[in-house]
Design a protein around this motif. Structure first.
Motif, short mmCIF file in Angstrom:
data_model
loop_
_atom_site.label_atom_id
_atom_site.label_comp_id
_atom_site.label_asym_id
_atom_site.label_seq_id
_atom_site.Cartn_x
_atom_site.Cartn_y
_atom_site.Cartn_z
N THR A 78 0.52 -0.82 -0.29
CA THR A 78 0.23 0.10 -0.22
C THR A 78 0.92 1.00 -0.20
O THR A 78 1.77 1.68 0.49
CB THR A 78 -0.90 0.00 1.12
N SER A 120 1.07 4.96 1.24
CA SER A 120 0.15 5.26 2.44
C SER A 120 -0.87 6.85 2.18
O SER A 120 -1.94 7.14 2.44
CB SER A 120 0.49 5.76 3.78
N VAL A 164 -3.36 6.30 -0.47
CA VAL A 164 -3.92 4.95 0.13
C VAL A 164 -4.30 3.94 -0.98
O VAL A 164 -5.19 3.70 -1.21
CB VAL A 164 -5.35 5.66 0.79
N GLY A 223 -7.64 10.72 0.64
CA GLY A 223 -7.56 9.64 0.95
C GLY A 223 -8.72 10.30 1.12
O GLY A 223 -10.24 9.77 1.10
N HIS A 279 -11.58 8.03 -0.45
CA HIS A 279 -12.74 6.68 -0.09
C HIS A 279 -13.86 7.49 0.94
O HIS A 279 -14.74 7.03 0.86
CB HIS A 279 -11.91 6.68 1.33
N MET A 284 -5.15 -0.37 7.88
CA MET A 284 -5.41 0.38 8.30
C MET A 284 -5.93 -0.64 10.54
O MET A 284 -5.63 0.73 11.37
CB MET A 284 -6.52 0.89 7.95
N VAL A 318 -10.03 6.67 9.28
CA VAL A 318 -9.82 4.81 9.29
C VAL A 318 -11.66 4.40 9.42
O VAL A 318 -11.70 3.08 9.49
CB VAL A 318 -9.23 4.22 9.46
N TYR A 336 -2.56 10.83 10.58
CA TYR A 336 -3.30 10.02 9.63
C TYR A 336 -3.32 10.97 8.23
O TYR A 336 -3.63 12.19 8.00
CB TYR A 336 -4.43 9.67 9.31
N PRO A 337 -3.38 10.89 6.65
CA PRO A 337 -2.99 9.31 6.54
C PRO A 337 -1.22 9.75 6.16
O PRO A 337 -0.54 8.04 5.06
CB PRO A 337 -3.33 9.23 4.99
#
Length: 460
Positions: free
Chosen positions: A91, A93, A96, A141, A144, A273, A306, A375-376
């Motif tokens: 992955t 990060s 993502v 991110g 998502h 995650m 997450v 995060y991320p």
């Protein structure tokens, strides 16, 4: 335009211009994906994917464990399903995105199809990785949040350029191919609601679509030029009114900063995650050796981003009914690690999913938002275990194991490959495949393709 920049980068990059450490790491990332694919051989979902691909037509392309029976586009599809199906692959990060499982199936299919050298395939794989990771990073991110799987959406673009490079596309054709890929990009997170198999197909579909887009462009089919920044381009379309402020990330450091070095290799066969929380729980297990009856309550601090993926909805997270449910479940991963001190592929078997002690403890696991998470950049995790007699044990993993600043070494990746391959292949065959991957630049791509096609669980 971004598409033009990517096309120029791809056409102008030489393998010699890529630092040796990056080339070596790229081969190890490919080895990791091949290993996860080998471990998946024989799974029901991969067998059904292959059967469906057979219905779509015949060909001579190499498919892992299934010989040479499919067209290149369909072989890319099935290889992507195999390499991603256990959710044990790498992955990136910031993006993502599972980058290798789109880049490798697409470039393998294209390289084998045209009889390319392994060096050319390695170059194309690196190009694909450098593009897809950047495309994902721009979204920060955000995909998502709207229910889209970045691996399918972002991964198709790098894979398209990588495949196109091997198919001999010029710069203009590579631009067209990316525009065509825009209309083929796909990936919904609805599988999270009921454990459906569709996530497994996302990287394979991206790789298959990449081969199709590149082939269409090769034959003169016209695609839009502004695939990314256009009025109805990738970001405006899938992020709606939250178009990114990070558009410069798409080309930042291209050819100078190697995003391959920012790819995280999974130490656990579950969603990235969950890893930090799982390791934190395993650390408490090693230190305290608590039984489920001794634990009254467990709180896991997680990044807010997450929660919809690994914490909610609570029903299937606390009582998973499928391996996918379990892999995307903070309660299940944490409960398993608290009791067993580890999380392996065996913990995804049907028998493990009904382990009474694990499921009982999972009911005691709740989450809270981690105010200190970055995060991320990292998938942080902190586990707070409270016992029935009033004791309190805390472990925090601020940087998830396998992350770029806490990476698995190449030796650890090889050890992971060996463990995965041993589930399906005898050691000599597994070693031959590993050698072929790690020395890819020294032989024709077909050498690797033949070994992958000839791998079979019947050899055990």
């Amino acid at each position: 335009m971004i598409s033009q920049t990517y096309a120029e980068f791809a056409r102008n990059l030489t393998l010699e211009a890529v630092p040796e450490r990056v080339r070596v790491r790229a081969c190890h990332l490919m080895l990791d994906a091949v290993g996860t694919g080998i471990a998946a051989m024989g799974e029901t979902w991969e067998q059904r994917a292959f059967a469906a691909a057979q219905d779509l037509g015949e060909g001579k392309a190499a498919t892992l464990g299934h010989g040479r029976a499919l067209a290149p586009r369909d072989a890319a599809l099935v290889n992507g399903v195999l390499m991603h199906g256990l959710d044990y692959d790498d992955t990136h990060s910031r993006g993502v995105i599972h980058a290798t499982v789109t880049s490798l199936p697409a470039t393998l299919a294209a390289a084998d199809h045209v009889g390319a050298t392994g060096a050319d395939m390695l170059r194309a794989y690196i190009v694909a990785m450098e593009i897809s990771t950047r495309v994902g990073s721009v979204a920060a991110g955000g995909l998502h949040r709207f229910g889209f799987h970045p691996t399918g959406l972002a991964g198709v673009f790098g894979a398209t350029v990588g495949a196109g490079l091997l198919l001999g596309l010029d710069e203009t054709q590579l631009v067209m191919a990316q525009g065509i890929a825009l209309s083929l990009a796909a990936g919904s997170l609805e599988f999270l609601e009921d454990g459906a198999w569709t996530k497994r197909i996302h990287p394979g579909w991206a790789a298959s679509s990449a081969f199709a887009a590149a082939t269409l462009a090769k034959h003169g089919f016209v695609g839009p030029r502004a695939a990314y920044e256009g009025r109805f381009g990738l970001y405006a379309l899938y992020l709606r009114d939250q178009a990114p402020a990070l558009l410069t990330e798409a080309v930042k450091g291209l050819g100078e900063t190697w995003e391959i070095e920012a790819v995280s290799v999974k130490p656990l066969p579950a969603c990235h995650m969950t890893h930090a929380a799982g390791d934190a729980a395993a650390a408490i297990c090693a230190e305290q050796g608590l039984s489920g009856d001794q634990i009254a309550k467990v709180t896991v601090l997680v990044p807010e981003g997450v929660v919809p993926i690994v914490c909610e909805p609570t029903g299937p997270k606390k009582t998973p009914t499928s391996a996918y449910d379990a892999q995307f479940s903070i309660p299940y991963v944490v409960a398993t690690c608290l009791l067993k001190g580890r999380f392996t592929l065996d913990d995804l078997d049907a028998e493990a999913l009904v382990d009474r002690e694990v499921i009982a403890l999972a009911q005691k696991v709740d989450y809270a938002i981690d105010p200190a998470s970055d995060y991320p950049l990292h998938f942080t995790g902190e586990v707070i275990a409270e016992t029935v007699d009033g004791r309190r044990f805390v472990n925090r993993q601020a940087v998830n194991r396998g992350a770029p600043d806490r990476p698995l070494s190449n030796a650890e990746i090889r050890a992971k490959y060996d463990d995965n391959a041993a589930r399906s292949l005898p050691r000599p065959r597994a070693d031959a495949i590993a050698h072929s991957v790690l020395t890819l630049a020294e032989h024709p791509a077909a050498t690797l393709a033949d070994l992958l096609a000839g791998a079979s669980k019947t050899d055990l």
